[in-house]
Scaffold this motif. Structure first.
Motif, PDB file in Angstrom:
ATOM      1  N   ASN A 162      31.082  33.327  48.847  1.00 48.83           N
ATOM      2  CA  ASN A 162      29.855  34.528  48.730  1.00 48.83           C
ATOM      3  C   ASN A 162      30.161  35.693  47.909  1.00 48.83           C
ATOM      4  N   ALA A 163      31.568  35.980  47.869  1.00 50.07           N
ATOM      5  CA  ALA A 163      31.726  37.237  47.104  1.00 50.07           C
ATOM      6  C   ALA A 163      31.868  36.955  45.735  1.00 50.07           C
ATOM      7  N   ARG A 240      41.561  38.144  46.867  1.00 47.85           N
ATOM      8  CA  ARG A 240      40.913  37.132  46.150  1.00 47.85           C
ATOM      9  C   ARG A 240      39.305  37.333  45.544  1.00 47.85           C
ATOM     10  N   PRO A 241      38.411  38.002  46.230  1.00 47.67           N
ATOM     11  CA  PRO A 241      37.177  38.442  45.402  1.00 47.67           C
ATOM     12  C   PRO A 241      37.756  39.388  44.468  1.00 47.67           C
ATOM     13  N   ALA A 242      38.252  40.200  44.692  1.00 47.48           N
ATOM     14  CA  ALA A 242      38.708  41.197  43.272  1.00 47.48           C
ATOM     15  C   ALA A 242      39.277  40.818  42.373  1.00 47.48           C
ATOM     16  N   SER A 243      40.321  39.814  42.485  1.00 56.44           N
ATOM     17  CA  SER A 243      40.998  39.041  41.597  1.00 56.44           C
ATOM     18  C   SER A 243      39.940  38.018  40.718  1.00 56.44           C
ATOM     19  N   TYR A 244      38.959  37.388  41.349  1.00 59.68           N
ATOM     20  CA  TYR A 244      37.949  36.553  40.683  1.00 59.68           C
ATOM     21  C   TYR A 244      36.974  37.585  40.184  1.00 59.68           C
ATOM     22  N   HIS A 245      36.684  38.645  40.475  1.00 64.77           N
ATOM     23  CA  HIS A 245      35.730  39.541  39.772  1.00 64.77           C
ATOM     24  C   HIS A 245      36.173  40.182  38.726  1.00 64.77           C
ATOM     25  N   SER A 246      37.651  40.673  38.502  1.00 62.29           N
ATOM     26  CA  SER A 246      38.188  41.190  37.346  1.00 62.29           C
ATOM     27  C   SER A 246      38.213  39.861  36.378  1.00 62.29           C
ATOM     28  N   ALA A 247      38.708  38.739  36.671  1.00 63.04           N
ATOM     29  CA  ALA A 247      38.933  37.727  35.968  1.00 63.04           C
ATOM     30  C   ALA A 247      37.617  37.233  35.188  1.00 63.04           C
ATOM     31  N   LEU A 248      36.542  37.220  36.001  1.00 60.28           N
ATOM     32  CA  LEU A 248      34.969  36.681  35.676  1.00 60.28           C
ATOM     33  C   LEU A 248      34.964  37.591  34.365  1.00 60.28           C
TER      34      LEU A 248
END
Length: 421
Positions: A162-163, A240-248
């Motif tokens: 969801n995040a 994990r949400p913050a890591s995905y957001h930055s990587a995106l």
């Protein structure tokens, strides 16, 4: 804004239906409002097929070649919010979620790259631009790989998915806003480069003020819609949400493009400020010339009226020195005219003396300073550093070396003198 279920029985796509007869098990249409006021459209589909079989559908979704009941995504979105249908913007990102209960269910790198590139073709190892955040690939049953247009997440919990979904929504909004800001920045740069030169200063100032105002609004919008949303860790303290957001944001190139656009806006602001300074200089010179003309005219009028006032004041007194039977140009009044002329000459001399004194003071104040008075003088004033003038040090003359026989060795390049008998 809205969330609507769609009838999967009416689902049609261009490439998917030509290679597969499997229909999605569920379909949902989402409409979001970003903090910047943008409206975003999202379509979620549940499929009971393998990952490789999703590639034609991903291609259809990227080009929006899908419909429900004969209506495209633009028409469906417009009817839900009661607005006119408009074409979709080019910015989009696709998410693929896959279950992986065991480590064997985690897709290998070859399948990952085929999903992200939307092409069922092999590639050479290491020759891709995929991003794999460490936090999404830490466990044996989880994986996460990101590309500029597709992300593949397997084995993650619902809140992580969801995040990631909301991160993709915000990233697409930031990408669309960044493109608009860049187009406007380029437009105002062209307007600055093609600004009229042979016009009045106030007209040039009006054009430059308009560009400066637009540049400030674009910088604020860039920070609010692109740079600030790139930070998710402040709002969601989860790895994990913050890591995905930055990587995106990194995979979509938003960080680098935002920095480039920001630098362009800063350079536009610097150029506009320099041009405004030049306009102010022109206006200041015009104001100085206007002031000189005014002062000259007022001084002339004052001098004439003061002279006539002194003269008429003398002739208007009731004294024996003023004879009404004589003309004002009679030689008997020569001392009076001489006195008035002396007063005027003394006034001009006083002006010349004061001007010469001011020039002398200004020349002394702008005298060249020694070379060490700049930075080193500032250090001595602010930090109390002891300064040593290089001029007080004299290099001592070098004494000629003495040989072991007690004779002075000759200088280089000079022939030694013969020994004394």
């Amino acid at each position: 804004m809205h969330r609507h279920k769609l009838d999967v029985a009416t689902f049609r796509s261009r490439r998917w239906n030509s290679v597969s007869r499997d229909a999605p098990t569920a379909a949902m249409l989402w409409q979001f409002i970003a903090p910047s006021g943008q409206i975003l459209l999202a379509l979620t589909l549940d499929l009971a097929v393998s990952l490789l079989d999703c590639i034609p559908l991903l291609e259809d979704l990227y080009y929006a070649d899908v419909s429900f009941g004969g209506a495209g995504l633009e028409g469906l979105a417009a009817t839900r919010i009661g607005a006119a249908s408009s074409p979709l913007l080019p910015e989009r990102h696709q998410l693929v979620f896959h279950a992986s209960p065991t480590p064997e269910d985690v897709p290998p790198p070859d399948i990952v790259q085929r999903i992200i590139y939307r092409a069922d073709l092999p590639v050479r190892a290491g020759l891709d631009a995929l991003c794999a955040p460490d936090e999404l690939n830490r466990r044996p049953t989880t994986s996460g790989s990101l590309g500029p247009y597709v992300s593949l997440l397997t084995g993650h919990q619902d809140y992580v998915e969801n995040a990631a979904f909301l991160s993709a929504v915000q990233a697409v909004a930031s990408a669309a806003r960044l493109r608009e800001i860049r187009l406007l920045a380029e437009r105002y740069v062209r307007r600055f480069r093609t600004r009229p030169e042979n016009v009045r200063p106030h007209e040039r100032r009006a054009v430059l003020e308009h560009i400066t105002g637009a540049q400030s609004h674009l910088e604020l919008e860039l920070g609010y819609s692109v740079e600030i949303p790139a930070d998710l860790a402040t709002l969601i303290p989860s790895l994990r949400p913050a890591s995905y957001h930055s990587a995106l944001y990194e995979a979509m190139g938003l960080t680098e493009r935002a920095a480039a656009v920001s630098q362009t806006l800063q350079r536009l602001g610097n150029a506009t400020a320099a041009e405004l300074t030049a306009v102010e200089s022109v206006e200041q010179r015009a104001a100085d010339r206007r002031r000189v003309r005014t002062v000259a005219a007022v001084t002339f009028v004052t001098t004439v009226t003061a002279t006539l006032g002194l003269l008429f004041a003398f002739f208007g007194i009731n004294a024996a020195e003023v004879d009404e039977r004589r003309s004002m140009f009679d030689p008997a009044y020569a001392p009076v005219y001489a006195l008035i002329s002396t007063v005027l000459v003394l006034g001009f001399l006083l002006y010349a003396v004061v001007q010469a004194f001011d020039r002398t003071v200004l020349r002394r104040a702008t005298a060249p300073m020694p070379s060490w008075h700049g930075t080193r003088g500032l250090l001595a004033t602010e930090l109390g550093t002891a300064l040593l003038d290089e001029g007080i040090f004299q290099v001592p003359p070098q004494r000629p070396p003495v040989t072991d026989r007690g004779q002075v060795s000759p200088e280089p390049g000079r022939t030694p003198a013969p020994p004394t008998p």
